[in-house]
Design a protein around this motif. Structure first.
Motif, mmCIF file in Angstrom:
data_model
loop_
_atom_site.group_PDB
_atom_site.id
_atom_site.type_symbol
_atom_site.label_atom_id
_atom_site.label_comp_id
_atom_site.label_asym_id
_atom_site.label_seq_id
_atom_site.Cartn_x
_atom_site.Cartn_y
_atom_site.Cartn_z
ATOM 1 N N ILE A 163 -11.017 -51.636 31.966
ATOM 2 C CA ILE A 163 -9.554 -50.910 32.574
ATOM 3 C C ILE A 163 -10.276 -49.570 33.949
ATOM 4 C CG2 ILE A 163 -7.685 -49.320 32.840
ATOM 5 C CD1 ILE A 163 -7.193 -50.818 30.527
ATOM 6 N N ALA A 164 -10.624 -48.934 33.554
ATOM 7 C CA ALA A 164 -11.818 -47.962 34.041
ATOM 8 C C ALA A 164 -12.186 -48.573 36.047
ATOM 9 C CB ALA A 164 -12.397 -46.913 33.363
ATOM 10 N N SER A 188 -4.780 -52.768 20.635
ATOM 11 C CA SER A 188 -3.223 -53.532 21.842
ATOM 12 C C SER A 188 -1.999 -52.982 22.328
ATOM 13 C CB SER A 188 -3.047 -54.917 21.317
ATOM 14 O OG SER A 188 -3.770 -55.407 20.466
ATOM 15 N N GLU A 189 -1.310 -51.836 21.761
ATOM 16 C CA GLU A 189 -0.096 -50.482 21.660
ATOM 17 C C GLU A 189 -0.807 -49.571 23.203
ATOM 18 O OE1 GLU A 189 3.149 -50.728 21.587
ATOM 19 O OE2 GLU A 189 2.994 -52.627 21.027
ATOM 20 N N GLN A 190 -2.396 -49.317 22.699
ATOM 21 C CA GLN A 190 -2.447 -48.330 23.741
ATOM 22 C C GLN A 190 -3.249 -48.545 24.585
ATOM 23 O OE1 GLN A 190 -6.325 -46.924 20.721
ATOM 24 N NE2 GLN A 190 -4.540 -45.657 19.359
ATOM 25 N N VAL A 191 -4.243 -50.068 24.938
ATOM 26 C CA VAL A 191 -3.933 -50.440 25.899
ATOM 27 C C VAL A 191 -3.554 -50.760 26.589
ATOM 28 C CG1 VAL A 191 -5.090 -52.202 26.803
ATOM 29 C CG2 VAL A 191 -6.983 -51.295 24.959
ATOM 30 N N ARG A 193 -0.442 -49.596 27.119
ATOM 31 C CA ARG A 193 0.792 -48.511 27.533
ATOM 32 C C ARG A 193 -0.247 -47.628 29.180
ATOM 33 N NH1 ARG A 193 0.111 -46.051 23.131
ATOM 34 N NH2 ARG A 193 2.508 -46.516 22.250
ATOM 35 N N LEU A 194 -2.221 -48.123 28.554
ATOM 36 C CA LEU A 194 -2.927 -47.741 29.867
ATOM 37 C C LEU A 194 -2.323 -48.785 30.663
ATOM 38 C CD1 LEU A 194 -4.694 -45.264 30.126
ATOM 39 C CD2 LEU A 194 -6.198 -47.173 29.429
#
Length: 278
Positions: A163-164, A188-191, A193-194
């Motif tokens: 993503i960066a 999965s939730e973290q990604v 959300r980001l």
């Protein structure tokens, strides 16, 4: 959704794609507003990845047209396509990082379209880009991993590096092809959300393919369901229930069950007929 600008940033009309005798997409119409987060749902082979590849100019339509960032994609020269792709970033299920490179250098590769000539090593990139890359790593929570080899990171961390790297392109559109399919539920939730936070902060338009209905409902502004290359659902997520979304998949089941029942009845009829003849 970013309410300040809702002008279409992607307009697709009558898109059909055939690979030989196989039809991957059929008569797809789709309009995506600037700042919108759209989730594509559907079974494997429903056309999600093919649709994303058309938006990025990696595939040419058999029929129909695509307008992306004001450019008629199917008419562009290779040079113009490269220019368009610099404004459309993509992240993938398998991250597509170079394992032997450091996290920072992987992120820096996202800026290559703005540079001339090859780059070998972090220090061959301009200082301003190195600072920008470190800023993106900080944003995704991985600044302390900048000088580690990317292959040493967990799957969720590698996707955040991807993503960066995509942000280094300074894109207007982010395409994500099953970005969490190989991750555990927490990662999965973290990604997701980001991705959602970045879209909101930057006014970034996101078109993301997923299999997970709960994630789609939780993180998307709108769900577009595909089946056999056709759009069978296109609706905002507000007020949408999981059972309604599952119809994208469930419509396949009754047909399969009906065929099984028909086959079973035909077999029974044949056996009864043979029994009577005997």
């Amino acid at each position: 959704m970013n309410g300040t600008a809702t002008a279409p940033i992607v307009t697709i009309s009558g898109l059909t794609k055939r690979f030989g005798s196989n039809r991957a997409l059929h008569d797809v119409d789709l309009t995506v507003a600037r700042g919108e987060v759209v989730v594509l749902l559907g079974l494997s082979g429903s056309g999600k990845s093919t649709l994303l590849r058309h938006i990025d100019g990696l595939e040419s339509p058999s029929e129909g047209s695509l307008d992306v960032l004001g450019e008629r994609v199917e008419t562009l020269s290779q040079k113009s396509l490269r220019s368009l792709r610099s404004r459309v970033a993509m992240i993938f299920q398998q991250f597509e990082l170079v394992p032997s490179l450091t996290v920072l250098e992987n992120v820096l590769t996202g800026a290559l379209s703005r540079l001339s000539g090859p780059r070998l090593g972090v220090w061959t990139y301009p200082r301003a880009l190195r600072r920008q890359a470190l800023g993106h790593l900080d944003r995704v929570g991985l600044l302390e991993k900048a000088y580690e080899r990317s292959e040493l990171l967990s799957g969720g961390q590698q996707q955040r590096v991807a993503i960066a790297r995509a942000l280094m392109q300074e894109p207007q559109i982010l395409l994500a092809d099953e970005p969490v399919a190989s991750l555990d539920p927490e990662s999965s939730e973290q990604v997701m959300r980001l991705i959602r936070e970045i879209a909101a902060d930057d006014g970034l338009t996101v078109i993301c393919s997923l299999h997970q209905v709960d994630l789609a409902l939780g993180w998307g502004d709108r769900i577009v369901g595909l089946r056999h290359g056709e759009v069978v659902l296109d609706t905002p997520t507000d007020g949408l229930t999981k059972s309604q979304v599952m119809e994208v998949y469930g419509r396949v089941t009754p047909t399969a069950e009906l065929r099984a029942i028909e086959t079973e009845l035909a077999t029974e009829s044949l056996l009864l007929t043979r029994g009577a003849e005997a």
